[in-house]
Write a protein that holds these residues in place. Structure first.
Motif, short mmCIF file in Angstrom:
data_model
loop_
_atom_site.label_atom_id
_atom_site.label_comp_id
_atom_site.label_asym_id
_atom_site.label_seq_id
_atom_site.Cartn_x
_atom_site.Cartn_y
_atom_site.Cartn_z
N ALA A 44 0.84 -1.21 0.00
CA ALA A 44 0.00 0.00 0.00
C ALA A 44 0.87 1.26 0.00
O ALA A 44 0.58 2.24 -0.70
CB ALA A 44 -0.94 0.00 1.21
N ALA A 45 1.97 1.24 0.78
CA ALA A 45 2.88 2.39 0.82
C ALA A 45 3.54 2.60 -0.54
O ALA A 45 3.69 3.74 -1.01
CB ALA A 45 3.93 2.18 1.90
N GLU A 46 3.93 1.52 -1.21
CA GLU A 46 4.55 1.64 -2.54
C GLU A 46 3.56 2.19 -3.56
O GLU A 46 3.91 3.02 -4.40
CB GLU A 46 5.09 0.28 -2.99
CG GLU A 46 5.84 0.32 -4.30
CD GLU A 46 7.01 1.27 -4.28
OE1 GLU A 46 7.23 1.94 -5.32
OE2 GLU A 46 7.71 1.37 -3.26
N GLN A 47 2.31 1.76 -3.50
CA GLN A 47 1.28 2.30 -4.40
C GLN A 47 1.07 3.79 -4.15
O GLN A 47 0.91 4.58 -5.08
CB GLN A 47 -0.04 1.55 -4.22
CG GLN A 47 -0.01 0.15 -4.79
CD GLN A 47 -1.30 -0.61 -4.49
OE1 GLN A 47 -2.14 -0.14 -3.73
NE2 GLN A 47 -1.44 -1.79 -5.09
N LYS A 48 1.08 4.18 -2.89
CA LYS A 48 0.90 5.59 -2.55
C LYS A 48 2.07 6.42 -3.10
O LYS A 48 1.87 7.50 -3.66
CB LYS A 48 0.83 5.74 -1.03
CG LYS A 48 0.46 7.11 -0.56
CD LYS A 48 0.27 7.12 0.95
CE LYS A 48 -0.12 8.49 1.44
NZ LYS A 48 -0.29 8.52 2.89
N ARG A 49 3.31 5.91 -2.99
CA ARG A 49 4.46 6.62 -3.55
C ARG A 49 4.36 6.73 -5.08
O ARG A 49 4.69 7.75 -5.66
CB ARG A 49 5.75 5.90 -3.16
CG ARG A 49 6.22 6.22 -1.75
CD ARG A 49 7.65 5.76 -1.52
NE ARG A 49 7.79 4.32 -1.42
CZ ARG A 49 7.57 3.61 -0.32
NH1 ARG A 49 7.20 4.22 0.78
NH2 ARG A 49 7.73 2.31 -0.31
N ALA A 50 3.88 5.68 -5.72
CA ALA A 50 3.71 5.70 -7.18
C ALA A 50 2.68 6.75 -7.59
O ALA A 50 2.87 7.48 -8.58
CB ALA A 50 3.31 4.33 -7.70
N ARG A 51 1.57 6.85 -6.84
CA ARG A 51 0.56 7.88 -7.15
C ARG A 51 1.13 9.28 -6.97
O ARG A 51 0.87 10.18 -7.76
CB ARG A 51 -0.68 7.68 -6.27
CG ARG A 51 -1.57 6.54 -6.70
CD ARG A 51 -2.94 6.59 -6.02
NE ARG A 51 -2.85 6.67 -4.56
CZ ARG A 51 -2.83 5.62 -3.74
NH1 ARG A 51 -2.86 4.40 -4.24
NH2 ARG A 51 -2.76 5.80 -2.44
N ARG A 52 1.92 9.48 -5.93
CA ARG A 52 2.55 10.80 -5.71
C ARG A 52 3.49 11.15 -6.86
O ARG A 52 3.53 12.29 -7.30
CB ARG A 52 3.32 10.80 -4.39
CG ARG A 52 2.47 10.98 -3.21
CD ARG A 52 3.32 11.16 -1.99
NE ARG A 52 2.50 11.25 -0.81
CZ ARG A 52 2.91 10.95 0.40
NH1 ARG A 52 4.14 10.54 0.59
NH2 ARG A 52 2.10 11.06 1.42
N ARG A 53 4.28 10.18 -7.32
CA ARG A 53 5.20 10.45 -8.44
C ARG A 53 4.44 10.84 -9.69
O ARG A 53 4.88 11.68 -10.46
CB ARG A 53 6.06 9.21 -8.70
CG ARG A 53 7.24 9.08 -7.78
CD ARG A 53 8.24 8.06 -8.28
NE ARG A 53 7.67 6.72 -8.38
CZ ARG A 53 7.71 5.81 -7.41
NH1 ARG A 53 8.29 6.08 -6.27
NH2 ARG A 53 7.18 4.62 -7.59
N GLN A 54 3.28 10.25 -9.91
CA GLN A 54 2.47 10.60 -11.08
C GLN A 54 1.93 12.02 -10.97
O GLN A 54 1.79 12.72 -11.95
CB GLN A 54 1.31 9.63 -11.24
CG GLN A 54 1.72 8.29 -11.77
CD GLN A 54 0.53 7.34 -11.85
OE1 GLN A 54 -0.52 7.60 -11.27
NE2 GLN A 54 0.71 6.25 -12.57
#
Length: 180
Positions: A44-54
């Motif tokens: 979940a934390a990795e998905q959140k970081r990916a959304r922030r990068r986008q």
């Protein structure tokens, strides 16, 4: 490796540097086993970081809703045509100047034009400027020029613009606009 570390710690202990050496070589701890809940939290934390990068905007890349910015689409073709016409007009005027004057005078005219920074609207005219506009140009072979300066410093004190007429032979003058 383990023996070398043990030897360094023993030597350090003999010198009284045990804590400092231990800080240099931290002990390897065995890896912790991840529980299913821990793995879900990491995902979940990795998905959140990916959304922030986008969501982050790369400021080095231009943002364009249109294939070209509007000013390029609307004005660049006209400006290209304008600069082409200016270049042709200047080239024609300078060919006539070269035909009318001696090589030294021609070189000095080119130097004078370069000193005027931004120049446009070149033409060959028959009428000189007003007597009040006559200005000595002692460093140049043509001797004088008519300078009609309509912008004398501007609001900042460093902007100058006007028209120059340089005498040629046969009662003709090179006229151009300058701005600095």
């Amino acid at each position: 490796m383990r023996e070398a570390l043990h030897r360094a710690i023993v030597i350090g202990a003999g010198l009284g540097l045990t804590s400092q050496i231990a800080a240099l070589f931290p002990e390897q701890r065995p890896g912790r086993q991840q529980t299913p809940a821990g793995l879900e939290r990491l995902a979940a934390a990795e998905q959140k970081r990916a959304r922030r990068r986008q969501r982050l905007i790369d400021i080095t890349e231009p943002v364009m809703d249109h294939p070209r910015p509007e000013y390029q689409t609307l004005f660049w073709p006209d400006m290209d045509a304008y600069y082409e016409a200016e270049w042709r007009q200047e080239a024609a005027a300078m060919r006539e100047v070269r035909r009318l004057v001696r090589p030294k005078v021609y070189r000095d005219i080119l130097k004078y034009i370069e000193d005027c920074e931004t120049t446009t609207e070149f033409s060959i005219v028959a009428e000189p400027g007003a007597d009040r506009d006559k200005q000595d140009e002692r460093g140049y072979a043509f001797g004088y020029a008519y300078v009609n300066q309509y912008c004398n410093g501007g609001c900042t004190g460093d902007s100058y613009a006007g028209f120059v007429r340089i005498p040629l032979n046969a009662g003709k003058f090179l006229k151009f606009h300058y701005s600095m």
